[in-house]
Write a protein that holds these residues in place. Structure first.
Motif, PDB file in Angstrom:
ATOM      1  N   ALA A 130      -6.396  -8.348  19.786  1.00  0.00           N
ATOM      2  CA  ALA A 130      -6.477  -9.572  18.987  1.00  0.00           C
ATOM      3  C   ALA A 130      -7.074 -10.680  19.835  1.00  0.00           C
ATOM      4  CB  ALA A 130      -5.091  -9.988  18.475  1.00  0.00           C
ATOM      5  N   GLY A 131      -7.495 -11.757  19.152  1.00  0.00           N
ATOM      6  CA  GLY A 131      -7.957 -12.942  19.850  1.00  0.00           C
ATOM      7  C   GLY A 131      -9.464 -13.114  19.814  1.00  0.00           C
ATOM      8  N   SER A 132      -9.931 -14.163  20.472  1.00  0.00           N
ATOM      9  CA  SER A 132     -11.354 -14.455  20.551  1.00  0.00           C
ATOM     10  C   SER A 132     -11.690 -15.009  21.932  1.00  0.00           C
ATOM     11  CB  SER A 132     -11.766 -15.466  19.472  1.00  0.00           C
ATOM     12  OG  SER A 132     -11.167 -16.728  19.714  1.00  0.00           O
ATOM     13  N   VAL A 133     -12.912 -14.749  22.374  1.00  0.00           N
ATOM     14  CA  VAL A 133     -13.422 -15.285  23.635  1.00  0.00           C
ATOM     15  C   VAL A 133     -14.829 -15.805  23.362  1.00  0.00           C
ATOM     16  CG1 VAL A 133     -14.022 -14.834  26.034  1.00  0.00           C
ATOM     17  CG2 VAL A 133     -12.109 -13.614  24.980  1.00  0.00           C
ATOM     18  N   ARG A 134     -15.011 -17.103  23.464  1.00  0.00           N
ATOM     19  CA  ARG A 134     -16.319 -17.704  23.188  1.00  0.00           C
ATOM     20  C   ARG A 134     -16.875 -18.315  24.471  1.00  0.00           C
ATOM     21  NH1 ARG A 134     -17.425 -17.136  17.993  1.00  0.00           N
ATOM     22  NH2 ARG A 134     -19.495 -17.980  18.447  1.00  0.00           N
ATOM     23  N   TYR A 135     -18.150 -17.996  24.719  1.00  0.00           N
ATOM     24  CA  TYR A 135     -18.865 -18.563  25.855  1.00  0.00           C
ATOM     25  C   TYR A 135     -19.896 -19.564  25.338  1.00  0.00           C
ATOM     26  CZ  TYR A 135     -22.481 -18.894  29.431  1.00  0.00           C
ATOM     27  OH  TYR A 135     -23.413 -19.363  30.305  1.00  0.00           O
ATOM     28  N   HIS A 136     -19.787 -20.810  25.821  1.00  0.00           N
ATOM     29  CA  HIS A 136     -20.697 -21.866  25.401  1.00  0.00           C
ATOM     30  C   HIS A 136     -21.720 -22.076  26.521  1.00  0.00           C
ATOM     31  CE1 HIS A 136     -17.883 -22.751  22.122  1.00  0.00           C
ATOM     32  NE2 HIS A 136     -16.919 -22.732  23.034  1.00  0.00           N
ATOM     33  N   SER A 137     -22.919 -21.574  26.323  1.00  0.00           N
ATOM     34  CA  SER A 137     -23.929 -21.605  27.370  1.00  0.00           C
ATOM     35  C   SER A 137     -24.492 -23.009  27.540  1.00  0.00           C
ATOM     36  CB  SER A 137     -25.052 -20.632  27.041  1.00  0.00           C
ATOM     37  OG  SER A 137     -25.779 -21.082  25.917  1.00  0.00           O
ATOM     38  N   GLY A 138     -25.181 -23.207  28.659  1.00  0.00           N
ATOM     39  CA  GLY A 138     -25.786 -24.499  28.933  1.00  0.00           C
ATOM     40  C   GLY A 138     -26.867 -24.886  27.942  1.00  0.00           C
ATOM     41  N   SER A 139     -27.437 -23.887  27.257  1.00  0.00           N
ATOM     42  CA  SER A 139     -28.470 -24.161  26.255  1.00  0.00           C
ATOM     43  C   SER A 139     -27.893 -24.578  24.915  1.00  0.00           C
ATOM     44  CB  SER A 139     -29.345 -22.919  26.069  1.00  0.00           C
ATOM     45  OG  SER A 139     -28.565 -21.828  25.585  1.00  0.00           O
ATOM     46  N   GLY A 140     -26.561 -24.630  24.810  1.00  0.00           N
ATOM     47  CA  GLY A 140     -25.929 -25.023  23.556  1.00  0.00           C
ATOM     48  C   GLY A 140     -25.558 -23.855  22.670  1.00  0.00           C
ATOM     49  N   GLN A 141     -25.864 -22.643  23.077  1.00  0.00           N
ATOM     50  CA  GLN A 141     -25.544 -21.467  22.280  1.00  0.00           C
ATOM     51  C   GLN A 141     -24.099 -21.040  22.505  1.00  0.00           C
ATOM     52  OE1 GLN A 141     -27.868 -18.019  23.302  1.00  0.00           O
ATOM     53  NE2 GLN A 141     -27.403 -16.935  21.401  1.00  0.00           N
ATOM     54  N   SER A 142     -23.406 -20.677  21.431  1.00  0.00           N
ATOM     55  CA  SER A 142     -22.033 -20.202  21.507  1.00  0.00           C
ATOM     56  C   SER A 142     -22.004 -18.715  21.181  1.00  0.00           C
ATOM     57  CB  SER A 142     -21.141 -20.972  20.529  1.00  0.00           C
ATOM     58  OG  SER A 142     -19.809 -20.521  20.596  1.00  0.00           O
ATOM     59  N   ILE A 143     -21.443 -17.927  22.077  1.00  0.00           N
ATOM     60  CA  ILE A 143     -21.464 -16.469  21.940  1.00  0.00           C
ATOM     61  C   ILE A 143     -20.041 -15.942  21.918  1.00  0.00           C
ATOM     62  CG2 ILE A 143     -22.253 -14.299  22.972  1.00  0.00           C
ATOM     63  CD1 ILE A 143     -24.427 -15.976  24.393  1.00  0.00           C
ATOM     64  N   ASP A 144     -19.731 -15.118  20.908  1.00  0.00           N
ATOM     65  CA  ASP A 144     -18.436 -14.449  20.822  1.00  0.00           C
ATOM     66  C   ASP A 144     -18.498 -13.187  21.682  1.00  0.00           C
ATOM     67  OD1 ASP A 144     -16.085 -13.176  20.229  1.00  0.00           O
ATOM     68  OD2 ASP A 144     -16.273 -13.345  18.057  1.00  0.00           O
ATOM     69  N   LEU A 145     -17.865 -13.200  22.846  1.00  0.00           N
ATOM     70  CA  LEU A 145     -17.972 -12.075  23.775  1.00  0.00           C
ATOM     71  C   LEU A 145     -17.313 -10.814  23.236  1.00  0.00           C
ATOM     72  CD1 LEU A 145     -17.354 -13.794  27.239  1.00  0.00           C
ATOM     73  CD2 LEU A 145     -19.519 -13.275  26.108  1.00  0.00           C
ATOM     74  N   LEU A 146     -16.295 -10.970  22.404  1.00  0.00           N
ATOM     75  CA  LEU A 146     -15.618  -9.785  21.879  1.00  0.00           C
ATOM     76  C   LEU A 146     -16.428  -9.101  20.788  1.00  0.00           C
ATOM     77  CD1 LEU A 146     -11.857 -10.881  21.751  1.00  0.00           C
ATOM     78  CD2 LEU A 146     -13.207  -9.966  23.647  1.00  0.00           C
ATOM     79  N   ALA A 147     -17.345  -9.840  20.166  1.00  0.00           N
ATOM     80  CA  ALA A 147     -18.192  -9.259  19.131  1.00  0.00           C
ATOM     81  C   ALA A 147     -19.572  -8.880  19.649  1.00  0.00           C
ATOM     82  CB  ALA A 147     -18.334 -10.234  17.956  1.00  0.00           C
ATOM     83  N   ALA A 148     -19.887  -9.232  20.903  1.00  0.00           N
ATOM     84  CA  ALA A 148     -21.216  -8.969  21.456  1.00  0.00           C
ATOM     85  C   ALA A 148     -21.439  -7.469  21.639  1.00  0.00           C
ATOM     86  CB  ALA A 148     -21.375  -9.691  22.789  1.00  0.00           C
TER      87      ALA A 148
END
Length: 378
Positions: free
Chosen positions: A77-95
């Motif tokens: 369960a849960g979520s992990v989001r990485y907010h890159s310097g370019s402004g992009q938000s990436i869900d690491l668990l769904a990548a």
């Protein structure tokens, strides 16, 4: 690194956002719940410390965040989001695997626990460094990769003649420096360090930490620093999260946690290392051992070892309570919900916000630890 990125890493914006993360070993009724409902926020330019005894779930949490958790470990369960310097938000668990391959090392890197096991024993140090560059910088020439590998070794205090050495030919501290060099090779925004100074003598620890601080200032990356040594985090971290039996039990700024812990477990960890000032006195430590994650006690998992246990602690699991002392101050303890008076050593006033030196923190905390030790002997 450009001046613009250097400034961006110090603006305090969220970089890594972990919400409700749960990780198990195994499945079904016999699953071991190693991480439960973990929430963490790592900001740009921040050093976030994660402390706890062995077996508390620190490494499992780090590997779950980076999707490096190996079977039978699973994220439930849960979520992990990485907010890159370019402004992009990436869900690491769904990548997918391709996205993760692009992100790892270039944006998020890991310094593994035990460098001797993490490094390939039959490949030279230089080849291992250039392999990283070959995989992630395909346009770089062979000479350029070799020059960059030599530069990386110099950055971490190792002479370039060691490029041809094998891991077994290096000391423990040198192997750890190689791992750090590999982690920063592509100038990532996040470096996760899993007990990078374990099993090293205190002099080597100090040298590595100084080099790490210089690299962070130069490259501007944020750090999630995992260790069982809370006294170490007091010195190097901006904020600290304390973990016990798979759950986060306290979060605070480093100086505030040292001067006024709000969870008995944090207080016990602080009382387990000797002060550098004042008279000598016995260390109190924490009685007992961490619980078996396959058979956790009812209520608060720490209650069998806690000197301040109440009846409620044996039956009810305390949530991570938001405290009124400042933003981000939390503790999972029934002593902090206002239903019972907290003992003096867990209810000291928090000092004004701001960083202080390690020496100043130790001097300020000496009187408090004296009080705790006197209480334990009475």
């Amino acid at each position: 690194m450009s001046a613009a990125r250097s400034a961006a890493t110090r603006d305090g914006e969220p970089l890594l956002d972990v919400r409700g993360l749960c990780a198990d070993y195994g499945a079904g009724p016999g699953a071991v719940h190693a991480v439960m409902d973990a929430d963490l926020m790592l900001h740009r330019g921040e050093v976030l410390g994660l402390a706890g005894e062995s077996g508390s779930g620190k490494s499992t949490l780090a590997y779950a965040i980076t999707r490096l958790l190996r079977a039978p470990g699973i994220i439930t369960a849960g979520s992990v989001r990485y907010h890159s310097g370019s402004g992009q938000s990436i869900d690491l668990l769904a990548a997918d695997e391709h996205q993760l391959r692009v992100l790892r090392w270039s944006q998020i890197s890991v310094v593994m626990q035990s460098a001797m096991n993490a490094l390939n024993p039959v490949i030279s140090i230089g080849s291992q460094l250039t392999d990283v560059l070959r995989a992630h910088v395909p346009g770089m020439s062979k000479a350029g990769r070799r020059a960059r590998a030599a530069e990386l070794l110099t950055m971490v205090g190792i002479t370039t003649d060691r490029l041809g050495s094998y891991p077994h030919e290096l000391s423990g501290g040198m192997r750890q420096r190689v791992m750090i060099a590999m982690a920063v090779a592509l100038q990532p925004e996040v470096v996760i360090m899993d007990e990078p100074t374990t099993a090293l003598d205190v002099v080597t620890q100090r040298e590595i930490l100084q080099e790490l601080a210089e690299l962070r200032e130069r490259l501007g990356f944020a750090v999630l620093f995992i260790t069982h040594d809370l006294s170490l985090l007091i010195e190097i971290a901006d904020s600290i999260a304390v973990m016990y039996a798979g759950r986060l039990v306290e979060r605070a700024e480093a100086a505030a946690l040292f001067r006024a812990p709000r969870h008995p477990y944090s207080l016990g960890l602080l009382s387990s290392f000797p002060p550098l000032h004042g008279p000598r006195r016995p260390m109190t430590g924490i009685p007992g051992s961490p619980p078996d994650l396959r058979n956790l006690p009812a209520g608060c998992a720490f209650h069998p070892r806690c000197s301040y246990v109440m009846d409620r602690c044996r039956t009810d699991l305390p949530p991570l309570l938001e405290l009124t002392e400042g933003p981000g101050r939390q503790a999972a303890c029934w002593l902090q919900d206002g239903s019972a008076p907290a003992p003096a050593e867990l209810a000291l006033p928090v000092p004004p916000a701001g960083r202080v030196t390690a020496a100043g923190q130790l001097q300020a905390g000496a009187a408090r630890l004296d009080q705790v030790n006197l209480r334990s002997r009475s």
